[in-house]
Design a protein around this motif. Sequence first.
Motif, mmCIF file in Angstrom:
data_model
loop_
_atom_site.group_PDB
_atom_site.id
_atom_site.type_symbol
_atom_site.label_atom_id
_atom_site.label_comp_id
_atom_site.label_asym_id
_atom_site.label_seq_id
_atom_site.Cartn_x
_atom_site.Cartn_y
_atom_site.Cartn_z
ATOM 1 N N LYS A 155 0.820 -1.210 0.000
ATOM 2 C CA LYS A 155 0.000 0.000 0.000
ATOM 3 C C LYS A 155 0.856 1.263 0.000
ATOM 4 C CE LYS A 155 -4.011 -2.099 0.218
ATOM 5 N NZ LYS A 155 -4.964 -2.051 -0.932
ATOM 6 N N LEU A 156 1.993 1.210 0.687
ATOM 7 C CA LEU A 156 2.864 2.385 0.743
ATOM 8 C C LEU A 156 3.515 2.640 -0.614
ATOM 9 C CD1 LEU A 156 4.375 1.712 4.256
ATOM 10 C CD2 LEU A 156 2.966 3.682 3.639
ATOM 11 N N ALA A 157 3.831 1.582 -1.349
ATOM 12 C CA ALA A 157 4.375 1.754 -2.697
ATOM 13 C C ALA A 157 3.325 2.357 -3.623
ATOM 14 C CB ALA A 157 4.858 0.411 -3.238
ATOM 15 N N PHE A 197 7.707 -3.498 0.059
ATOM 16 C CA PHE A 197 7.674 -2.192 -0.592
ATOM 17 C C PHE A 197 8.460 -2.213 -1.899
ATOM 18 C CE2 PHE A 197 9.588 1.913 -1.528
ATOM 19 C CZ PHE A 197 8.487 2.757 -1.520
ATOM 20 N N GLU A 198 9.643 -2.800 -1.875
ATOM 21 C CA GLU A 198 10.495 -2.801 -3.068
ATOM 22 C C GLU A 198 9.854 -3.574 -4.213
ATOM 23 O OE1 GLU A 198 15.159 -3.446 -4.345
ATOM 24 O OE2 GLU A 198 14.471 -4.159 -2.387
ATOM 25 N N ILE A 199 9.308 -4.746 -3.910
ATOM 26 C CA ILE A 199 8.658 -5.544 -4.947
ATOM 27 C C ILE A 199 7.478 -4.781 -5.547
ATOM 28 C CG2 ILE A 199 7.285 -7.633 -5.358
ATOM 29 C CD1 ILE A 199 9.055 -8.991 -3.190
ATOM 30 N N SER A 200 6.658 -4.187 -4.677
ATOM 31 C CA SER A 200 5.496 -3.443 -5.150
ATOM 32 C C SER A 200 5.910 -2.161 -5.857
ATOM 33 C CB SER A 200 4.567 -3.117 -3.978
ATOM 34 O OG SER A 200 3.373 -2.525 -4.425
ATOM 35 N N ALA A 201 6.987 -1.527 -5.399
ATOM 36 C CA ALA A 201 7.470 -0.305 -6.047
ATOM 37 C C ALA A 201 7.844 -0.583 -7.496
ATOM 38 C CB ALA A 201 8.673 0.252 -5.285
ATOM 39 N N LEU A 202 8.535 -1.674 -7.728
ATOM 40 C CA LEU A 202 8.941 -2.028 -9.086
ATOM 41 C C LEU A 202 7.731 -2.312 -9.965
ATOM 42 C CD1 LEU A 202 12.025 -4.289 -8.254
ATOM 43 C CD2 LEU A 202 12.020 -1.899 -8.989
ATOM 44 N N SER A 203 6.731 -3.012 -9.400
ATOM 45 C CA SER A 203 5.527 -3.311 -10.179
ATOM 46 C C SER A 203 4.686 -2.058 -10.432
ATOM 47 C CB SER A 203 4.684 -4.376 -9.472
ATOM 48 O OG SER A 203 4.148 -3.880 -8.268
ATOM 49 N N ILE A 223 9.477 11.771 3.665
ATOM 50 C CA ILE A 223 9.927 10.495 4.233
ATOM 51 C C ILE A 223 8.666 9.693 4.517
ATOM 52 C CG2 ILE A 223 11.094 9.371 6.170
ATOM 53 C CD1 ILE A 223 12.871 11.884 6.372
ATOM 54 N N VAL A 224 8.590 8.498 3.951
ATOM 55 C CA VAL A 224 7.382 7.681 4.012
ATOM 56 C C VAL A 224 7.690 6.385 4.754
ATOM 57 C CG1 VAL A 224 5.603 6.513 2.650
ATOM 58 C CG2 VAL A 224 6.643 8.625 1.792
ATOM 59 N N GLY A 225 6.816 6.007 5.695
ATOM 60 C CA GLY A 225 7.030 4.773 6.430
ATOM 61 C C GLY A 225 5.736 4.121 6.832
ATOM 62 N N GLY A 226 5.855 3.022 7.565
ATOM 63 C CA GLY A 226 4.695 2.248 7.970
ATOM 64 C C GLY A 226 4.193 2.592 9.351
ATOM 65 N N ASP A 227 3.519 1.620 9.962
ATOM 66 C CA ASP A 227 2.835 1.839 11.232
ATOM 67 C C ASP A 227 3.765 2.225 12.367
ATOM 68 O OD1 ASP A 227 3.574 -1.009 10.657
ATOM 69 O OD2 ASP A 227 3.113 -1.215 12.790
ATOM 70 N N ALA A 228 5.033 1.812 12.297
ATOM 71 C CA ALA A 228 5.954 2.123 13.389
ATOM 72 C C ALA A 228 6.272 3.620 13.471
ATOM 73 C CB ALA A 228 7.251 1.325 13.245
#
Length: 384
Positions: free
Chosen positions: A161-163, A191-197, A258-263
């Motif tokens: 979702k972040l990607a 994130f990396e896999i989804s970013a590429l897609s 700067i984008v991140g997750g729940d943490a």
Amino acid sequence: MIKKIFLLIVLASLMSGCSGSDNPADNRAKIALKSTGDILIGAASPWAEKRNLLWEGISMAANEINQKGGLLGGRKISIVKGDDKGDLTTGQIVAQSFADNENVVAVLGHSSSYVSVPVSIMYQYYGLVMVSPLSTGYKLTTQGYPQIFRNIPSDRIFGEKLAEFCRKKGFNNVLIYHINDDYGRGQSNAFEISALSNGLTVLDRSSYDDLSSARSFREEIKFWQDNYEFDAIFLAGVMPKAAEFVVEARKMGVTVPIVGGDALDHPKLIEIAGSAAENVYAGSVFHPDFAYPAMQEFLEKFRKTYGKEPDIAATQGYEAMMVIAEGIKNAGCTVPADIAHALHSLKAFKGLTGDFSFDENGDVVGKPMIMKVVKGGKFHLVEN
């Protein structure tokens, strides 16, 4: 599968002497069938953590259930509290204490995937149901344990979702920086896999650990500034180091989002980073402006009960307690295996942000991820 079976066999051989039974799960089930008193639920987290309102959420839910007459004809919920201190060794001791209490039928916790993933095998072996309100580590629900659940999306879902969010915002050239543990690696991989897609370009990926200093952050940032033109940094980090990294990035003139997750959805981000936290985005499942009636009703009750604002931990703890109660009610008993079956069979549990259910692995299905951004020293909901 062979490895999982072997681990369970080894665990059984090591622990059977403590349980008083060759099959502690069966023994717990027999006791649950005969039990007519309070329903014991374990709750585990680092309770001393300043930000942690998980207990308040769990406690409020349990009190509501009890005030409405309890479950199964008037049985009350009784919470057994265990402080894992966010430490694996302590977490294992807490988990063993729950396991040794044959009247405990379920556990809410643990907050950290670092603790929850390793102790989940213990809960499965001893026949307890586990619902983790805050552990996003994907390994928790990929072990084949039918009594292990979570009511928060996994790292995989957050990463994907972040990607997608970065693509929509036009953050096409990104850097990835993550803490070198299961959480950081898992969310960054997704994130990396989804970013590429999604057609994004991942320019570089690096990691840090708990010993990383401001100097190491500066060296990494300097390398990026000298070698890349980037639109955003994806940060899969936890407090306090993630906030310290944000401070150093801003000091060195990094102004991109700067984008991140729940943490990153944590008061300490703003407390530590101050104005440097501006333009930091966090994926989450909670914001008080979320326009859903159940959330607004919860907020009103929480503020009235505790005189303060809830956080993501409070909402997740409240929901986890309520969903366990729903499982018990639908099962018609407190036998953990039956509760787990009832949870797997849930079609549309009424959560605080909408209906959700669980898939065959125990992962939550249907819970929306929202985006929030720090503006003016506060988290604000990002409208889709």
